[in-house]
Design a protein around this motif. Structure first.
Motif, PDB file in Angstrom:
ATOM      1  N   TYR A   1      10.159 -13.093  69.288  1.00 13.38           N
ATOM      2  CA  TYR A   1       9.250 -14.196  68.743  1.00 13.38           C
ATOM      3  C   TYR A   1       9.519 -14.729  67.511  1.00 13.38           C
ATOM      4  O   TYR A   1      10.026 -14.260  66.664  1.00 13.38           O
ATOM      5  N   TYR A   2       9.185 -16.005  67.550  1.00 14.36           N
ATOM      6  CA  TYR A   2       8.862 -17.013  66.268  1.00 14.36           C
ATOM      7  C   TYR A   2       7.380 -17.043  66.004  1.00 14.36           C
ATOM      8  O   TYR A   2       6.840 -17.727  66.632  1.00 14.36           O
ATOM      9  N   GLY A   3       7.009 -16.187  65.081  1.00 15.21           N
ATOM     10  CA  GLY A   3       5.451 -16.148  64.795  1.00 15.21           C
ATOM     11  C   GLY A   3       4.835 -15.912  66.439  1.00 15.21           C
ATOM     12  O   GLY A   3       5.152 -14.949  66.871  1.00 15.21           O
ATOM     13  N   PRO A   4       3.934 -16.751  66.793  1.00 20.89           N
ATOM     14  CA  PRO A   4       3.200 -16.584  68.094  1.00 20.89           C
ATOM     15  C   PRO A   4       4.099 -16.925  69.182  1.00 20.89           C
ATOM     16  O   PRO A   4       3.728 -16.920  70.475  1.00 20.89           O
ATOM     17  N   ILE A   5       5.095 -17.872  68.853  1.00 19.18           N
ATOM     18  CA  ILE A   5       6.119 -18.237  70.055  1.00 19.18           C
ATOM     19  C   ILE A   5       7.014 -17.427  70.635  1.00 19.18           C
ATOM     20  O   ILE A   5       7.853 -16.934  69.785  1.00 19.18           O
ATOM     21  N   MET A   6       6.972 -17.022  71.766  1.00 18.94           N
ATOM     22  CA  MET A   6       8.063 -16.141  72.409  1.00 18.94           C
ATOM     23  C   MET A   6       9.290 -17.146  72.640  1.00 18.94           C
ATOM     24  O   MET A   6       9.220 -18.002  73.325  1.00 18.94           O
TER      25      MET A   6
END
Length: 264
Positions: free
Chosen positions: A20-25
Motif C-alpha cells: 500500500y501507499y497510505g490507504p491505496i493498494m
C-alpha cells in the motif's frame, strides 16, 4: 544409462503480495517466479504497480500481505541492506547516483556490504570492461555525466555487490533509441557472461520483450497476463496496447478505445 534433467532453480518467488501507499493498494495479490539465468520483464503503463513491486522486493517498502522468497528464504521482513547481502540489487528508476561524488566513488559505493578487497578490485576492473566510458571519466563528478552514462553508472554500481538477481527499473527512461539499444546489449551480456538473473521493469515493451525469456503484464496493481516473451509479443493485446501495432484493415473505422483488453 538414463540421465535426469536438472530442475530449474527458482531464484525469486512471490506469493500473493499486497503493498500500500497510505490507504491505496498499489499491489494486489501478485504472484510470480523467476528462475536462475532468466531475464524476466514486467510490463505495464504508468501507475500499474511495477515500481512498487521492485521496491517491495528490495526491502524499500514493506508488504501488508504475502511472501517474497529469495532462494527459498523469506526476505519480506528483512532490511534493505540484508537483502543486498543475500544477492538482490535494485537499480532504481531515475538512476539515483550520487552527483557530487566521482564516478569511481559511486562504483565503490556498490561494494559497501563486502570486505573481500582483492575481489572488489577485480570486480572493479570487470565493471570498467563493460563500461569503458566510465573508466575514462572515473575522476569526474557523476552529476556531469550524460543520461546514458548515468544509467551505465547505476548498473555498474549495482554489479559491485555481486548480485544473483538484479532489479532494473525503467533503464531506457529518457534515453535515445541508440543509447537504449547499447544499454540493453550490455544487460544481455551481463546475463550471459556474469550469470546475473535479471528482473526488468520497462515501458518500452518492444525492447524488453526482445531480450526477455518470460514476461508479466501488470494493470491496476495485479498480474493480468504472463507468458514466454515471444508469446506475449504475438498477443493481440500486447501488440495493440503496448507495441503500437495498428488494428488490421477489417477493423479500420472502429474507435480503438472501444476494444477492451482480453489478456489472452
Amino acid at each position: 544409462m538414463s540421465t535426469q534433467a536438472t530442475a530449474p532453480v527458482v531464484v525469486l518467488q512471490i506469493d500473493n503480495l499486497e503493498s500500500y501507499y497510505g490507504p491505496i493498494m498499489a499491489i494486489r495479490g501478485v504472484s510470480l517466479k523467476i528462475y536462475k539465468g532468466q531475464i524476466v520483464t514486467v510490463l505495464g503503463a504508468n501507475g500499474a504497480g511495477k515500481t512498487t513491486l521492485l521496491r517491495t522486493i528490495s526491502g524499500v517498502m514493506d508488504p501488508e500481505k504475502g511472501q517474497v522468497l529469495m532462494e527459498g528464504t523469506a526476505i519480506q521482513a528483512m532490511e534493505a541492506d540484508e537483502i543486498v547481502r543475500r544477492g538482490i540489487v535494485h537499480v532504481p528508476e531515475g538512476r539515483e547516483i550520487f552527483p557530487l561524488m566521482t564516478v569511481a566513488e559511486n562504483i565503490a559505493m556498490g561494494a559497501y556490504t563486502r570486505k573481500d578487497q582483492s575481489a572488489i578490485t577485480a570486480d572493479n576492473e570487470m565493471v570498467y570492461s563493460y563500461f569503458p566510458i566510465l573508466k575514462d571519466r572515473r575522476t569526474q563528478p557523476a552529476g556531469t555525466l550524460s543520461g546514458g552514462q548515468q544509467q551505465m553508472l547505476a548498473i555498474a554500481r549495482g554489479l559491485m555487490s555481486r548480485p544473483k538477481l538484479m532489479l532494473l527499473d525503467e533503464p531506457s527512461l529518457g534515453l535515445s533509441p541508440l543509447l537504449t539499444q547499447e544499454i540493453f546489449k550490455i544487460i544481455v551480456r551481463l546475463n550471459k557472461e556474469q550469470k546475473v538473473t535479471i528482473m526488468l521493469v520497462e515501458q518500452n515493451a518492444k525492447v524488453a520483450l526482445d531480450v526477455a525469456d518470460y514476461g508479466y503484464v501488470m494493470e491496476l496493481g495485479g498480474i493480468v497476463m504472463h507468458e514466454k516473451a515471444e508469446v506475449l509479443a504475438d498477443s493481440r493485446d500486447i501488440q495493440e496496447f503496448y507495441l503500437g501495432v495498428r488494428p488490421d484493415e477489417s477493423q479500420r473505422g472502429q474507435r480503438r478505445w472501444k476494444r477492451r483488453k482480453t489478456w489472452r
